[in-house]
Scaffold this motif. Structure first.
Motif, PDB file in Angstrom:
ATOM      1  N   MET A   1     -25.353 -37.803 -26.740  1.00 41.41           N
ATOM      2  CA  MET A   1     -25.571 -38.672 -25.608  1.00 41.41           C
ATOM      3  C   MET A   1     -24.389 -39.621 -25.485  1.00 41.41           C
ATOM      4  O   MET A   1     -23.962 -40.218 -26.463  1.00 41.41           O
ATOM      5  CB  MET A   1     -26.862 -39.468 -25.803  1.00 41.41           C
ATOM      6  N   ARG A   2     -23.896 -39.778 -24.292  1.00 45.98           N
ATOM      7  CA  ARG A   2     -22.773 -40.672 -24.043  1.00 45.98           C
ATOM      8  C   ARG A   2     -23.294 -41.916 -23.336  1.00 45.98           C
ATOM      9  O   ARG A   2     -23.967 -41.820 -22.312  1.00 45.98           O
ATOM     10  CB  ARG A   2     -21.724 -39.978 -23.175  1.00 45.98           C
ATOM     11  N   ILE A   3     -22.990 -43.076 -23.884  1.00 48.09           N
ATOM     12  CA  ILE A   3     -23.361 -44.347 -23.274  1.00 48.09           C
ATOM     13  C   ILE A   3     -22.106 -44.889 -22.603  1.00 48.09           C
ATOM     14  O   ILE A   3     -21.104 -45.143 -23.269  1.00 48.09           O
ATOM     15  CB  ILE A   3     -23.875 -45.352 -24.325  1.00 48.09           C
ATOM     16  N   SER A   4     -22.167 -45.082 -21.301  1.00 46.70           N
ATOM     17  CA  SER A   4     -21.007 -45.599 -20.568  1.00 46.70           C
ATOM     18  C   SER A   4     -20.787 -47.071 -20.911  1.00 46.70           C
ATOM     19  O   SER A   4     -21.696 -47.768 -21.382  1.00 46.70           O
ATOM     20  CB  SER A   4     -21.226 -45.450 -19.060  1.00 46.70           C
ATOM     21  N   ALA A   5     -19.578 -47.559 -20.648  1.00 48.37           N
ATOM     22  CA  ALA A   5     -19.274 -48.977 -20.865  1.00 48.37           C
ATOM     23  C   ALA A   5     -20.204 -49.836 -20.017  1.00 48.37           C
ATOM     24  O   ALA A   5     -20.693 -50.879 -20.475  1.00 48.37           O
ATOM     25  CB  ALA A   5     -17.819 -49.262 -20.529  1.00 48.37           C
ATOM     26  N   LYS A   6     -20.487 -49.402 -18.810  1.00 45.43           N
ATOM     27  CA  LYS A   6     -21.360 -50.159 -17.918  1.00 45.43           C
ATOM     28  C   LYS A   6     -22.758 -50.301 -18.517  1.00 45.43           C
ATOM     29  O   LYS A   6     -23.360 -51.377 -18.494  1.00 45.43           O
ATOM     30  CB  LYS A   6     -21.413 -49.475 -16.547  1.00 45.43           C
ATOM     31  N   THR A   7     -23.289 -49.219 -19.054  1.00 49.00           N
ATOM     32  CA  THR A   7     -24.615 -49.251 -19.662  1.00 49.00           C
ATOM     33  C   THR A   7     -24.609 -50.095 -20.923  1.00 49.00           C
ATOM     34  O   THR A   7     -25.533 -50.876 -21.161  1.00 49.00           O
ATOM     35  CB  THR A   7     -25.111 -47.825 -19.948  1.00 49.00           C
ATOM     36  N   ASP A   8     -23.573 -49.963 -21.729  1.00 48.03           N
ATOM     37  CA  ASP A   8     -23.440 -50.787 -22.932  1.00 48.03           C
ATOM     38  C   ASP A   8     -23.437 -52.262 -22.549  1.00 48.03           C
ATOM     39  O   ASP A   8     -24.159 -53.073 -23.137  1.00 48.03           O
ATOM     40  CB  ASP A   8     -22.161 -50.416 -23.680  1.00 48.03           C
ATOM     41  N   TYR A   9     -22.650 -52.625 -21.555  1.00 49.58           N
ATOM     42  CA  TYR A   9     -22.609 -54.012 -21.085  1.00 49.58           C
ATOM     43  C   TYR A   9     -23.974 -54.458 -20.573  1.00 49.58           C
ATOM     44  O   TYR A   9     -24.396 -55.595 -20.810  1.00 49.58           O
ATOM     45  CB  TYR A   9     -21.573 -54.179 -19.975  1.00 49.58           C
ATOM     46  N   ALA A  10     -24.662 -53.598 -19.855  1.00 57.17           N
ATOM     47  CA  ALA A  10     -25.971 -53.955 -19.305  1.00 57.17           C
ATOM     48  C   ALA A  10     -26.972 -54.242 -20.420  1.00 57.17           C
ATOM     49  O   ALA A  10     -27.733 -55.220 -20.347  1.00 57.17           O
ATOM     50  CB  ALA A  10     -26.486 -52.843 -18.396  1.00 57.17           C
ATOM     51  N   ILE A  11     -26.973 -53.410 -21.438  1.00 59.24           N
ATOM     52  CA  ILE A  11     -27.887 -53.614 -22.564  1.00 59.24           C
ATOM     53  C   ILE A  11     -27.536 -54.909 -23.289  1.00 59.24           C
ATOM     54  O   ILE A  11     -28.416 -55.729 -23.588  1.00 59.24           O
ATOM     55  CB  ILE A  11     -27.859 -52.407 -23.527  1.00 59.24           C
ATOM     56  N   VAL A  32     -23.262 -65.548 -20.258  1.00 59.05           N
ATOM     57  CA  VAL A  32     -23.491 -64.189 -20.764  1.00 59.05           C
ATOM     58  C   VAL A  32     -22.150 -63.460 -20.906  1.00 59.05           C
ATOM     59  O   VAL A  32     -21.882 -62.814 -21.927  1.00 59.05           O
ATOM     60  CB  VAL A  32     -24.443 -63.401 -19.842  1.00 59.05           C
ATOM     61  N   ALA A  33     -21.309 -63.579 -19.888  1.00 59.26           N
ATOM     62  CA  ALA A  33     -20.008 -62.902 -19.906  1.00 59.26           C
ATOM     63  C   ALA A  33     -19.176 -63.352 -21.100  1.00 59.26           C
ATOM     64  O   ALA A  33     -18.584 -62.520 -21.800  1.00 59.26           O
ATOM     65  CB  ALA A  33     -19.250 -63.173 -18.600  1.00 59.26           C
ATOM     66  N   GLU A  34     -19.154 -64.646 -21.344  1.00 57.95           N
ATOM     67  CA  GLU A  34     -18.366 -65.172 -22.457  1.00 57.95           C
ATOM     68  C   GLU A  34     -18.950 -64.758 -23.808  1.00 57.95           C
ATOM     69  O   GLU A  34     -18.223 -64.320 -24.694  1.00 57.95           O
ATOM     70  CB  GLU A  34     -18.313 -66.704 -22.371  1.00 57.95           C
ATOM     71  N   ALA A  35     -20.262 -64.864 -23.945  1.00 54.75           N
ATOM     72  CA  ALA A  35     -20.909 -64.531 -25.222  1.00 54.75           C
ATOM     73  C   ALA A  35     -20.730 -63.067 -25.589  1.00 54.75           C
ATOM     74  O   ALA A  35     -20.586 -62.727 -26.765  1.00 54.75           O
ATOM     75  CB  ALA A  35     -22.392 -64.871 -25.158  1.00 54.75           C
ATOM     76  N   GLN A  36     -20.753 -62.187 -24.591  1.00 55.26           N
ATOM     77  CA  GLN A  36     -20.679 -60.748 -24.857  1.00 55.26           C
ATOM     78  C   GLN A  36     -19.320 -60.127 -24.521  1.00 55.26           C
ATOM     79  O   GLN A  36     -19.160 -58.914 -24.601  1.00 55.26           O
ATOM     80  CB  GLN A  36     -21.795 -60.026 -24.102  1.00 55.26           C
ATOM     81  N   ARG A  37     -18.380 -60.963 -24.122  1.00 56.72           N
ATOM     82  CA  ARG A  37     -17.040 -60.486 -23.771  1.00 56.72           C
ATOM     83  C   ARG A  37     -17.089 -59.390 -22.708  1.00 56.72           C
ATOM     84  O   ARG A  37     -16.498 -58.316 -22.859  1.00 56.72           O
ATOM     85  CB  ARG A  37     -16.293 -60.011 -25.002  1.00 56.72           C
ATOM     86  N   THR A  45     -21.964 -57.369 -11.023  1.00 55.99           N
ATOM     87  CA  THR A  45     -22.407 -56.093 -10.449  1.00 55.99           C
ATOM     88  C   THR A  45     -23.568 -55.518 -11.254  1.00 55.99           C
ATOM     89  O   THR A  45     -24.569 -55.068 -10.697  1.00 55.99           O
ATOM     90  CB  THR A  45     -21.234 -55.081 -10.418  1.00 55.99           C
ATOM     91  N   ILE A  46     -23.440 -55.568 -12.564  1.00 57.18           N
ATOM     92  CA  ILE A  46     -24.488 -55.052 -13.452  1.00 57.18           C
ATOM     93  C   ILE A  46     -25.777 -55.847 -13.275  1.00 57.18           C
ATOM     94  O   ILE A  46     -26.868 -55.277 -13.150  1.00 57.18           O
ATOM     95  CB  ILE A  46     -24.003 -55.090 -14.917  1.00 57.18           C
ATOM     96  N   LEU A  47     -25.666 -57.171 -13.258  1.00 57.90           N
ATOM     97  CA  LEU A  47     -26.850 -58.013 -13.107  1.00 57.90           C
ATOM     98  C   LEU A  47     -27.543 -57.759 -11.762  1.00 57.90           C
ATOM     99  O   LEU A  47     -28.771 -57.784 -11.675  1.00 57.90           O
ATOM    100  CB  LEU A  47     -26.487 -59.488 -13.266  1.00 57.90           C
ATOM    101  N   SER A  48     -26.761 -57.483 -10.739  1.00 55.97           N
ATOM    102  CA  SER A  48     -27.336 -57.147  -9.436  1.00 55.97           C
ATOM    103  C   SER A  48     -28.151 -55.853  -9.522  1.00 55.97           C
ATOM    104  O   SER A  48     -29.261 -55.769  -8.984  1.00 55.97           O
ATOM    105  CB  SER A  48     -26.224 -57.016  -8.396  1.00 55.97           C
ATOM    106  N   GLU A  49     -27.620 -54.860 -10.206  1.00 59.55           N
ATOM    107  CA  GLU A  49     -28.347 -53.602 -10.370  1.00 59.55           C
ATOM    108  C   GLU A  49     -29.614 -53.804 -11.192  1.00 59.55           C
ATOM    109  O   GLU A  49     -30.669 -53.235 -10.882  1.00 59.55           O
ATOM    110  CB  GLU A  49     -27.451 -52.550 -11.024  1.00 59.55           C
ATOM    111  N   LEU A  50     -29.529 -54.615 -12.232  1.00 55.77           N
ATOM    112  CA  LEU A  50     -30.703 -54.895 -13.055  1.00 55.77           C
ATOM    113  C   LEU A  50     -31.754 -55.679 -12.259  1.00 55.77           C
ATOM    114  O   LEU A  50     -32.955 -55.485 -12.444  1.00 55.77           O
ATOM    115  CB  LEU A  50     -30.309 -55.654 -14.329  1.00 55.77           C
ATOM    116  N   ARG A  51     -31.292 -56.537 -11.357  1.00 58.22           N
ATOM    117  CA  ARG A  51     -32.214 -57.291 -10.507  1.00 58.22           C
ATOM    118  C   ARG A  51     -32.934 -56.353  -9.543  1.00 58.22           C
ATOM    119  O   ARG A  51     -34.151 -56.413  -9.381  1.00 58.22           O
ATOM    120  CB  ARG A  51     -31.466 -58.379  -9.740  1.00 58.22           C
TER     121      ARG A  51
END
Length: 153
Positions: A1-11, A32-37, A45-51
Motif C-alpha cells: 500500500m502506498r500512502i501519498s504525502a497528502k494523505t500522510d499530512y492529512a493523518i 498545525v502546519a508548524e507543529a507537523q512541518r 487544501t487538506i483541511l478543506s477536504e477533511l471539512r
C-alpha cells in the motif's frame, strides 16, 4: 500500500488537532502546519477536504480555526484516508469485488479482497485517540512486533 504525502499530512494534521483540541478548542492552521512541518497552503487544501468529508469543523475569523468534527475515539485512520484518497484498496480504480478476471488470473480477485480486508483490520481499528494516547490496539502492536515487519523488501 502506498500512502501519498497528502494523505500522510492529512493523518498527521488530524492527529495534531486531536492532541490540541481535546476540549473542543479551535486550533489555527498555522499551529498545525508548524507543529507537523506541513506547508501551510497545502495544509489548508487538506483541511478543506477533511471539512467537506465531515472529519473536521472550521470557523473563520480572528478567533477561528479547526477542530475535529467528532470525538477522536470515533475517527479511524481509514476515515482520513478515504476522505483524501477514496477507497482503501482498488485495482486501477476498480473495487476488488467488481473486478472481472478470467482464466488463470481469476483467483487474483480473492487476493485483492483479502488484501483490502487486512488493510481494514489495521486502519479501521486505529483511532486518532489511540495515536494521541500512544496506546495502539493490541492486534496492531502484535503485527508491528513481528521481526520481519521492520525489514524493507
Amino acid at each position: 500500500m502506498r500512502i501519498s504525502a497528502k494523505t500522510d499530512y492529512a493523518i498527521r494534521a488530524a492527529v495534531e488537532l486531536a492532541a490540541r483540541s481535546s476540549d473542543g478548542d479551535l486550533v489555527k492552521a498555522e499551529t498545525v502546519a508548524e507543529a507537523q512541518r506541513i506547508p501551510l497552503r497545502f495544509l489548508l487544501t487538506i483541511l478543506s477536504e477533511l471539512r467537506h468529508a465531515g472529519v473536521v469543523d472550521s470557523r473563520r475569523g480572528q478567533d477561528g480555526g479547526y477542530r475535529l468534527a467528532r470525538p477522536a475515539a470515533t475517527v479511524a485512520v481509514a476515515d482520513i484516508i478515504r476522505a483524501i484518497d477514496g477507497p482503501l484498496a482498488n485495482v486501477a480504480g476498480t473495487r476488488p469485488e467488481a473486478l472481472e478476471l478470467s482464466g488463470s488470473a481469476e483467483p487474483l480477485r480473492e487476493v485483492w479482497i483479502s488484501l483490502r480486508s487486512s488493510i481494514r483490520t489495521v486502519l479501521e481499528h486505529v483511532t486518532l485517540a489511540d495515536i494521541v494516547a500512544r496506546d495502539l490496539p493490541a492486534d496492531v502492536t502484535a503485527l508491528a512486533e513481528k521481526p520481519d515487519a521492520w525489514v524493507a523488501r
